[in-house]
Design an enzyme around this catalytic site. Structure first.
Site, PDB file in Angstrom:
ATOM      1  N   CYS A  12      48.705  52.461  46.755  1.00 33.06           N
ATOM      2  CA  CYS A  12      49.846  52.357  47.659  1.00 33.06           C
ATOM      3  C   CYS A  12      50.846  51.255  47.354  1.00 33.06           C
ATOM      4  CB  CYS A  12      49.367  52.177  49.101  1.00 33.06           C
ATOM      5  SG  CYS A  12      48.156  53.380  49.608  1.00 33.06           S
ATOM      6  N   SER A  34      54.084  54.561  30.621  1.00 32.34           N
ATOM      7  CA  SER A  34      53.650  53.162  30.746  1.00 32.34           C
ATOM      8  C   SER A  34      53.299  52.507  29.412  1.00 32.34           C
ATOM      9  CB  SER A  34      52.488  53.056  31.731  1.00 32.34           C
ATOM     10  OG  SER A  34      51.620  54.130  31.594  1.00 32.34           O
ATOM     11  N   ASP A  70      48.319  54.131  23.787  1.00 30.98           N
ATOM     12  CA  ASP A  70      48.113  54.469  25.203  1.00 30.98           C
ATOM     13  C   ASP A  70      47.685  53.218  25.952  1.00 30.98           C
ATOM     14  OD1 ASP A  70      48.057  55.962  27.484  1.00 30.98           O
ATOM     15  OD2 ASP A  70      46.572  57.419  26.780  1.00 30.98           O
ATOM     16  N   ASP A  71      47.926  53.216  27.285  1.00 27.19           N
ATOM     17  CA  ASP A  71      47.548  52.028  28.053  1.00 27.19           C
ATOM     18  C   ASP A  71      46.068  51.994  28.362  1.00 27.19           C
ATOM     19  OD1 ASP A  71      47.349  53.682  30.602  1.00 27.19           O
ATOM     20  OD2 ASP A  71      49.443  53.929  30.076  1.00 27.19           O
ATOM     21  N   CYS A  87      40.689  40.141  37.444  1.00 22.14           N
ATOM     22  CA  CYS A  87      39.586  41.072  37.687  1.00 22.14           C
ATOM     23  C   CYS A  87      39.499  42.006  36.485  1.00 22.14           C
ATOM     24  CB  CYS A  87      39.831  41.894  38.945  1.00 22.14           C
ATOM     25  SG  CYS A  87      38.571  43.178  39.190  1.00 22.14           S
ATOM     26  N   CYS A 106      36.234  46.876  36.205  1.00 15.49           N
ATOM     27  CA  CYS A 106      36.096  48.247  35.694  1.00 15.49           C
ATOM     28  C   CYS A 106      35.664  48.235  34.230  1.00 15.49           C
ATOM     29  CB  CYS A 106      37.378  49.045  35.893  1.00 15.49           C
ATOM     30  SG  CYS A 106      38.851  48.182  35.348  1.00 15.49           S
TER      31      CYS A 106
HETATM   32  S1  SF4 Z   1      38.141  46.970  38.815  1.00 10.20           S
HETATM   33 FE1  SF4 Z   1      39.799  47.284  37.295  1.00 10.20          FE
HETATM   34  S2  SF4 Z   1      41.303  48.559  38.329  1.00 10.20           S
HETATM   35 FE2  SF4 Z   1      39.958  47.707  39.917  1.00 10.20          FE
HETATM   36  S3  SF4 Z   1      40.943  45.814  40.621  1.00 10.20           S
HETATM   37 FE3  SF4 Z   1      39.537  45.228  38.999  1.00 10.20          FE
HETATM   38  S4  SF4 Z   1      40.787  45.309  37.115  1.00 10.20           S
HETATM   39 FE4  SF4 Z   1      41.909  46.406  38.694  1.00 10.20          FE
END
Ligand code: SF4
Length: 471
Positions: free
Chosen positions: A5, A288, A353-354, A450, A453
């Site tokens: 969002c 992107s 690619d990203d 972060c 993922c």
């Molecule tokens: S897990 Fe990946 S996509 Fe989710 S907030 Fe962290 S860096 Fe961003």
């Protein structure tokens, strides 16, 4: 419900009608959500529509013209669960006491809802549950907003930004203490209007200026007294979403003092240093990856060509495949990526690619380039292998859907992942970026970002974990 969002808010000191500003601001954030949008005014009766801000414009314009106000908040929605019906579109009115809109994911809904009702939530809707919990706290704290929001945030685990509109014509905006999702403040000089937006690109659309970011753990209040600030941070380390920089955010945005465009360009340059691959042309995956392809081309000396184009004249051509909620929708959009045969025929093609999430787009792109006469197709990727679901608001729902995990598990080294993913998408070579390069390209330490993922480190979602435990 997980929400990505976009948020927008406006408060005019000169009593200018801000509805046109909010509408254009939401258009500027459309890349963050394309399923629904809404605007709330002090009447506490939000106007909501499915689709893009520009869909059904005649019908919307009639209503918007009647909504004249000098203060409003708005939202564009991208959901990954919880349904796409208009009833889930935001902002929400909370018992007509205030309107609220949210970007991110609140992870501990059960505990928030238990505090609210003593029961687990029947319909998972984090924004309205959080709004109702805030109302309870406000009632027991004499509607002291700074104190109540601080108490609320003590209870929340997750990644979130909120904007709130009160019936007293005040705006509150706040960002979690890790600063996962972007949120910034702007100023529209001509109409003397304070703006709050998920991204600064919306200010650019309005000819407004980016003033500053909302700091992680900061509450902003905007009223006829001007702008006030209150911090509830305890010095937690930040965890800015690294995926915003490479894919989600608009390239023209500046997030936490970092230009998204320059980050992407630098990441392309770094890929050229990392992988010594031969090719005749560099082809970006639109849109992107374009700045990264430019950076790769600059560093490698291999010319960049537009070998893939989005069909901008098809209704769905400009939409983003990754944020479409259903598999079928993603496939439809991939059909609107068109090869330019003259640019790739008989060439060794390096595709930039990203990211590779599920591998659906990569497989389709390799196929379409080969069908257009490409001799070989190598793919270089600015984001490291995505091996874990995101629990902070981006739609990577299960391990099994993620191609890097699916082909290579969670502990393989990068060479193994490159080989296995390359085979799976039928490319001649796949080369992922590393975490070290990613943080250098963004210009922030990996301990400020972060990367859950990639590395599965979800501890950053809990503000109560000490910085030392997260290093
Ligand atoms: S897990 Fe990946 S996509 Fe989710 S907030 Fe962290 S860096 Fe961003």
């Amino acid at each position: 419900m997980k929400e990505k969002c976009g948020l927008f808010a406006a408060f005019s000191n000169s009593k200018t009608d801000v509805i046109p500003l909010v509408t254009i601001g939401l258009r500027g954030l459309q890349h963050r959500g394309q399923e629904a949008w809404g605007i709330a005014t002090p009447t506490m009766n939000p106007f909501k529509q499915n689709g893009l801000v520009t869909d059904n414009l005649d019908q919307s314009a009639l209503v918007l013209q009647q909504m004249k106000t000098n203060v409003a908040i708005g939202h564009v929605r991208y959901s990954t669960a919880g349904g796409t019906s208009l009833s889930n579109a935001q902002p929400f009115s909370i018992n007509k006491k205030f309107c609220i809109a949210h970007n991110g994911t609140v992870c501990d809904l059960n505990s928030v809802n238990t505090k609210l009702t003593g029961k687990k939530p029947r319909r998972i809707n984090d924004t309205s549950i959080v709004g109702k919990r805030l109302l309870t706290i406000l009632k027991t704290n004499n509607f002291d907003w700074f104190k109540s929001i601080t108490l609320l945030c003590d209870e929340l685990v997750g990644a979130y930004c909120f904007v709130i509109l009160t019936p007293n014509n005040e705006i509150y905006a706040f960002r979690d203490t890790r600063g996962f999702r972007p949120l910034c403040i702007g100023w529209h000089k001509k109409s003397k209007t304070y703006l709050v937006s998920s991204e600064s690109c919306a200010f650019s659309m309005l000819g407004a200026e980016l003033t500053r970011d909302v700091n992680p753990g900061e509450i902003i209040k905007i009223s006829n007294k001007g702008l006030e600030s209150h911090s509830f941070s305890r010095g937690e380390r930040t965890a800015h979403c690294s995926f915003e920089y490479i894919y989600f955010a608009h390239p023209s945005s500046v997030i936490d003092q970092t230009s998204v465009y320059e980050s992407r360009r630098k990441l392309g340059q770094m890929l050229a240093e990392m992988y010594d691959v031969n090719g005749d042309v560099v082809v970006p995956v639109p849109d992107s990856a374009r700045p990264a392809a430019l950076g790769f081309s600059e560093k490698s000396g291999i010319p960049m060509v537009e070998g893939l184009m989005k069909d901008r004249y098809a209704k769905r051509g400009s939409m983003r495949s990754f944020i479409q909620p259903k598999y079928k929708e993603r496939l439809k959009i991939n059909r609107w990526i068109m090869p330019v045969k003259s640019a790739v025929d008989g060439k060794d093609v390096i595709v930039i690619d990203d990211s590779i999430v599920r591998g659906i787009s990569s497989r389709a792109i390799v196929k379409t380039l080969r069908n257009s006469g490409a001799k070989s197709v190598k793919i270089l990727v600015t984001y490291p292998p995505i091996r874990h679901p995101c629990r902070a608001g981006i739609d990577f729902p299960t391990h099994e859907e993620l191609i890097a995990y699916n082909t290579s598990g969670k502990n393989s080294d990068i060479e193994t992942i490159n080989k296995k993913v390359g085979k799976s998408v039928n490319a001649d070579f796949v080369g992922y970026n590393t975490v070290e390069n990613l943080s250098a390209g963004i210009g922030k330490k990996s301990s400020q970002l972060c990367m859950a993922c990639h590395d599965g480190e979800y501890g950053v979602l809990n503000r109560n974990l000490s910085n030392e435990n997260l290093e």
